[in-house]
Design an enzyme around this catalytic site. Structure first.
Site, short mmCIF file in Angstrom:
data_model
loop_
_atom_site.label_atom_id
_atom_site.label_comp_id
_atom_site.label_asym_id
_atom_site.label_seq_id
_atom_site.Cartn_x
_atom_site.Cartn_y
_atom_site.Cartn_z
N CYS A 163 -5.09 0.69 3.72
CA CYS A 163 -5.12 -0.70 4.17
C CYS A 163 -6.52 -1.29 4.08
O CYS A 163 -6.70 -2.47 3.77
CB CYS A 163 -4.60 -0.81 5.59
SG CYS A 163 -5.59 0.11 6.80
N GLN B 238 0.81 -1.21 0.00
CA GLN B 238 0.00 0.00 0.00
C GLN B 238 0.84 1.26 0.00
O GLN B 238 0.32 2.37 -0.23
CB GLN B 238 -0.93 0.01 1.21
CG GLN B 238 -0.22 0.24 2.54
CD GLN B 238 -1.14 0.17 3.72
OE1 GLN B 238 -1.49 -0.93 4.16
NE2 GLN B 238 -1.52 1.32 4.26
N HIS C 27 -5.70 -0.78 11.65
CA HIS C 27 -5.13 -1.31 10.41
C HIS C 27 -5.99 -2.47 9.90
O HIS C 27 -6.39 -3.34 10.68
CB HIS C 27 -3.71 -1.80 10.69
CG HIS C 27 -2.92 -2.23 9.49
ND1 HIS C 27 -2.86 -1.48 8.32
CD2 HIS C 27 -2.15 -3.33 9.26
CE1 HIS C 27 -2.08 -2.10 7.45
NE2 HIS C 27 -1.65 -3.22 7.99
N ASN D 132 -0.56 -9.19 5.23
CA ASN D 132 -0.45 -7.74 5.38
C ASN D 132 -0.31 -7.10 4.00
O ASN D 132 -0.22 -7.80 2.98
CB ASN D 132 0.75 -7.40 6.27
CG ASN D 132 0.70 -6.00 6.83
OD1 ASN D 132 -0.32 -5.31 6.75
ND2 ASN D 132 1.80 -5.54 7.40
#
Length: 372
Positions: free
Chosen positions: A128, A122, A263, A283
């Site tokens: 996110c 990102q 997040h 992630n």
């Protein structure tokens, strides 16, 4: 029964040591600075390295290491986290997933079933939420339709006006946007890492309009989330601003992580390693983070708040065809849906009614009359 396999742990980026001199780190990640910034960034980096060495000296169940974010302060890292834990208003809710007492597998890893695209990055845009939304849709679509398609996060950043692009958003709102729009492929609507104008009308369709039918919230803690992950990958919110997370390199993170959600990530499995049970988390910080872009977060004690806000999209097994580029949704302000019917052979009245009830009226497909 869900597709279940023993989790295979991703290897870390083998050529990257846990720590290294600042000059070597900067060369590895292509970083360069001018004047005073070079001095300040080196000082920040060395502070982070000192913390990494201190934690690693304790021989915990996890270890830390440098990555692409190691020249940032905690405040700077926090600024790029884009999950917005505030009241966004009531979202259309398809259902609630709760644990019903079914047998739970010892381990699940959806990567091994082809339901997870490669790790993405990102950058320093607080998007996110878009990456988590897209990963959830990619996984659900593959599980239910057998097609793994890399979808566009930039479409959500630019076109989902219920969220705030690089300034943050919420995965459930991303799913709601996808309920009323075709989702573009990554290759036709590539990521820029900044806010832009919506270009969904000229992209290639990856998931057709009507493919996403809504979303399901996961409620009930660890057992409920395990049950949901047996169905498909699940979008979750976590706290990621602590050094234990941002400098994580490997192992099972069992401490040093709070529950102040900031997040959005994706739970793509779970398992146990050396007596430590964990969630397998994808992630969106590139492959230099953690175990080639993944982190294993301890399940005991609900580390990082993984179970506090979890959801996944519901998808249709036989969505209506939407060939070629399609326009984005057309929001209708503050309506209550009245009569609504299809004006296109690719959808029916029920589909139009459901979309109008969610606040969308795709004018090329439906005609909806609203009662104000």
């Amino acid at each position: 029964m869900a597709r279940v396999v023993v989790a295979a742990i991703v290897a870390v980026e083998a050529e990257l040591p846990l720590t290294m001199p600042f000059s070597e780190w900067a060369a590895h990640f292509g970083k360069s600075y001018n004047g005073d910034e070079h001095v300040s960034r080196q000082a920040i980096y060395e502070e982070n390295v000192a913390l990494i060495k201190e934690v690693n000296s304790k021989n915990l169940s996890y270890w830390l290491g440098v990555n692409a974010l190691s020249d940032l302060t905690q405040d700077e890292r926090k600024a790029m986290l884009g999950y917005q834990a505030r009241d966004w208003g009531e979202q259309p809710l398809v259902s609630e997933h709760q644990y019903q007492g079914e047998a739970l597998a010892d381990s699940v890893d959806w990567r091994q079933q082809g339901a997870v695209t490669p790790v993405k990055n990102q950058g320093q845009c607080g998007s996110c939420w878009a990456f988590s939304t897209v990963a959830g849709i990619e996984g659900a679509w593959q599980v239910h339709n057998g097609q793994l398609v890399s979808l566009s996060e930039q479409q959500l950043v630019d076109c989902d006006k219920s969220d705030s692009g690089c300034s943050g958003g919420l995965m459930e709102q991303g799913f709601t946007y996808a309920q009323g729009a075709a989702m573009c492929t990554e290759s036709s609507y590539s990521y820029t890492g900044s806010d832009g104008s919506c270009r969904a009308s000229s992209c290639t369709t990856g998931v057709p309009r009507g493919g996403v039918t809504g979303y399901t919230k996961v409620s009930g803690g660890e057992s409920a989330l395990m049950s949901a992950i047996q169905k498909n990958p699940v979008s979750v919110a976590i706290e990621a601003d602590q050094s234990a997370f941002s400098s994580y390199r490997g192992g099972v993170l069992t401490s040093g992580c709070g529950q102040q959600l900031d997040h959005g990530v994706t739970a793509v499995g779970y398992g146990t390693d050396g007596g430590n049970s964990y969630w397998l988390i994808k992630n969106s910080w590139g492959t230099s983070f953690g175990e080639s872009g993944y982190i294993r977060i301890g399940r005991q004690g609900n580390q990082c708040g993984v179970t506090n806000d979890a959801s996944y999209p519901t998808v249709s097994g036989s969505p209506g065809p939407t060939p070629g580029p399609t326009p984005g949704p057309q929001p209708t302000p503050s309506p209550s849906p009245g009569g609504c019917h299809s004006i296109s052979p690719v959808c029916d009245d029920d589909w139009c009614q459901a979309n109008c009830a969610a606040g969308f009226c795709p004018s090329d497909l439906c005609q909806c009359d609203y009662v104000v």
